[in-house]
Scaffold this motif. Structure first.
Motif, mmCIF file in Angstrom:
data_model
loop_
_atom_site.group_PDB
_atom_site.id
_atom_site.type_symbol
_atom_site.label_atom_id
_atom_site.label_comp_id
_atom_site.label_asym_id
_atom_site.label_seq_id
_atom_site.Cartn_x
_atom_site.Cartn_y
_atom_site.Cartn_z
ATOM 1 N N VAL A 39 -30.059 48.589 -18.994
ATOM 2 C CA VAL A 39 -31.266 47.686 -19.793
ATOM 3 C C VAL A 39 -31.928 46.969 -18.762
ATOM 4 N N VAL A 40 -33.232 47.065 -18.928
ATOM 5 C CA VAL A 40 -34.131 46.366 -17.930
ATOM 6 C C VAL A 40 -35.208 45.590 -18.505
ATOM 7 N N LEU A 41 -35.968 44.934 -17.721
ATOM 8 C CA LEU A 41 -37.322 44.249 -18.290
ATOM 9 C C LEU A 41 -38.359 45.227 -17.970
ATOM 10 N N GLY A 42 -39.126 45.494 -19.113
ATOM 11 C CA GLY A 42 -40.426 46.207 -18.973
ATOM 12 C C GLY A 42 -41.680 45.674 -18.610
ATOM 13 N N ASP A 43 -42.721 45.767 -19.543
ATOM 14 C CA ASP A 43 -43.791 45.244 -19.198
ATOM 15 C C ASP A 43 -43.815 43.530 -19.795
ATOM 16 N N ILE A 44 -44.566 42.655 -19.155
ATOM 17 C CA ILE A 44 -44.676 41.295 -19.397
ATOM 18 C C ILE A 44 -45.895 40.648 -19.560
ATOM 19 N N GLN A 45 -46.209 40.108 -20.820
ATOM 20 C CA GLN A 45 -47.440 39.353 -21.127
ATOM 21 C C GLN A 45 -47.404 37.931 -20.682
ATOM 22 N N TYR A 46 -47.436 37.679 -19.652
ATOM 23 C CA TYR A 46 -47.123 36.008 -19.351
ATOM 24 C C TYR A 46 -48.301 35.085 -19.422
ATOM 25 N N ASN A 47 -49.510 35.675 -19.661
ATOM 26 C CA ASN A 47 -50.748 35.083 -19.931
ATOM 27 C C ASN A 47 -51.214 35.389 -21.346
ATOM 28 N N SER A 48 -50.948 34.640 -22.250
ATOM 29 C CA SER A 48 -51.516 34.934 -23.558
ATOM 30 C C SER A 48 -52.916 35.291 -23.564
ATOM 31 N N VAL A 66 -38.018 44.243 -23.437
ATOM 32 C CA VAL A 66 -36.593 44.541 -22.961
ATOM 33 C C VAL A 66 -36.185 45.910 -23.435
ATOM 34 N N THR A 67 -35.996 46.799 -22.254
ATOM 35 C CA THR A 67 -35.760 48.191 -22.519
ATOM 36 C C THR A 67 -34.499 48.882 -22.281
ATOM 37 N N ASN A 68 -33.833 49.537 -23.090
ATOM 38 C CA ASN A 68 -32.653 50.240 -23.090
ATOM 39 C C ASN A 68 -32.726 51.588 -22.520
ATOM 40 N N ASN A 69 -32.605 51.844 -21.085
ATOM 41 C CA ASN A 69 -32.683 53.148 -20.669
ATOM 42 C C ASN A 69 -31.575 54.226 -20.688
ATOM 43 N N SER A 70 -30.558 53.861 -21.654
ATOM 44 C CA SER A 70 -29.268 54.539 -21.561
ATOM 45 C C SER A 70 -29.400 55.475 -22.685
ATOM 46 N N ARG A 71 -28.458 56.328 -22.767
ATOM 47 C CA ARG A 71 -28.384 57.309 -23.926
ATOM 48 C C ARG A 71 -27.655 56.720 -24.956
ATOM 49 N N ARG A 72 -27.136 55.664 -25.099
ATOM 50 C CA ARG A 72 -26.346 55.097 -25.799
ATOM 51 C C ARG A 72 -26.800 53.516 -26.385
ATOM 52 N N PRO A 73 -26.919 53.038 -27.629
ATOM 53 C CA PRO A 73 -27.052 51.911 -28.019
ATOM 54 C C PRO A 73 -26.390 50.725 -27.477
ATOM 55 N N VAL A 74 -27.028 49.726 -26.925
ATOM 56 C CA VAL A 74 -26.468 48.449 -26.257
ATOM 57 C C VAL A 74 -26.984 47.148 -27.244
ATOM 58 N N ASN A 75 -25.566 46.486 -27.836
ATOM 59 C CA ASN A 75 -25.634 45.281 -28.445
ATOM 60 C C ASN A 75 -25.920 44.237 -27.499
ATOM 61 N N LEU A 94 -28.355 42.061 -31.998
ATOM 62 C CA LEU A 94 -29.637 42.904 -31.615
ATOM 63 C C LEU A 94 -29.047 44.116 -31.230
ATOM 64 N N ARG A 95 -28.872 45.264 -32.068
ATOM 65 C CA ARG A 95 -28.378 46.599 -31.352
ATOM 66 C C ARG A 95 -29.873 47.135 -31.125
ATOM 67 N N LEU A 96 -29.987 47.276 -29.501
ATOM 68 C CA LEU A 96 -31.081 48.191 -28.991
ATOM 69 C C LEU A 96 -30.845 49.698 -28.663
ATOM 70 N N GLY A 97 -31.239 50.334 -29.497
ATOM 71 C CA GLY A 97 -30.984 51.932 -29.634
ATOM 72 C C GLY A 97 -31.362 52.406 -28.070
ATOM 73 N N ALA A 98 -30.638 53.643 -27.999
ATOM 74 C CA ALA A 98 -30.936 54.461 -26.768
ATOM 75 C C ALA A 98 -32.344 54.694 -26.589
ATOM 76 N N ALA A 137 -24.258 39.438 -21.519
ATOM 77 C CA ALA A 137 -23.405 38.604 -22.166
ATOM 78 C C ALA A 137 -22.322 37.721 -21.258
ATOM 79 N N ARG A 138 -22.034 38.560 -20.107
ATOM 80 C CA ARG A 138 -21.001 37.957 -19.045
ATOM 81 C C ARG A 138 -21.716 37.089 -18.061
ATOM 82 N N GLY A 139 -23.087 37.178 -18.033
ATOM 83 C CA GLY A 139 -23.768 36.358 -17.108
ATOM 84 C C GLY A 139 -24.197 37.159 -16.032
ATOM 85 N N GLN A 140 -23.927 38.494 -15.848
ATOM 86 C CA GLN A 140 -24.492 39.142 -14.699
ATOM 87 C C GLN A 140 -25.784 39.519 -14.871
#
Length: 153
Positions: A39-48, A66-75, A94-98, A137-140
């Motif tokens: 799960v990584v950051l994707g595009d960012i629109q910081y200047n509205s 926020v993008t989930n690049n895995s084959r499994r959903p992530v809560n 929020l369950r972010l699908g694969a 969720a563990r702060g990593q």
């Protein structure tokens, strides 16, 4: 032991050390690998777009993907998205699908699988420079993106 036997033994030991260094560690050996989150950051629109006003249109024009690049959903429950001034958004359940993404908007709105809203009344991402940090969720730290002059990776 003769001198020639000692030299041969030393040469064999040295060549064994070179051979051992040439092969990677076996599956049974523990080699520390850096944690890489799917799960990584994707595009960012910081200047509205347009002037920075406190209207919902302007606030929601500022977002982070926020993008989930895995084959499994992530809560994402308990995950956080933080700026360089330590202003954080904590994800609710929020369950972010694969291979799916969600946009995190600064303002208010109706949350769904593709868009969530922080509910803020002011912009939080710096137009000139800032750092977005995603933590699990563990702060990593899962991912970090910086722009402008102050980079903190």
């Amino acid at each position: 032991m003769s001198r020639s036997v000692s030299r041969i033994a030393a040469a064999l030991l040295a060549s064994g050390a070179v051979v051992a260094m040439a092969f990677p560690a076996s599956a049974g050996e523990s080699v520390a690998q850096p944690h890489r989150s799917p799960v990584v950051l994707g595009d960012i629109q910081y200047n509205s777009p347009g002037p920075d006003t406190r209207s919902q249109r302007s606030l929601n024009g500022e977002w982070v993907t926020v993008t989930n690049n895995s084959r499994r959903p992530v809560n994402l429950r308990g995950w956080t998205l933080t700026n360089s001034h330590h202003q954080s958004y904590r994800f609710h359940s929020l369950r972010l699908g694969a291979h799916k993404s969600v946009k995190v908007h600064t303002g208010s709105g109706i949350d769904n699988r593709r868009h969530v809203h922080e509910g803020r009344r002011d912009h939080i991402w710096g137009n000139r420079h800032d750092t977005a940090t995603l933590r699990d969720a563990r702060g990593q730290r899962a991912d970090t993106e910086s722009w402008g002059g102050h980079h903190r990776r």
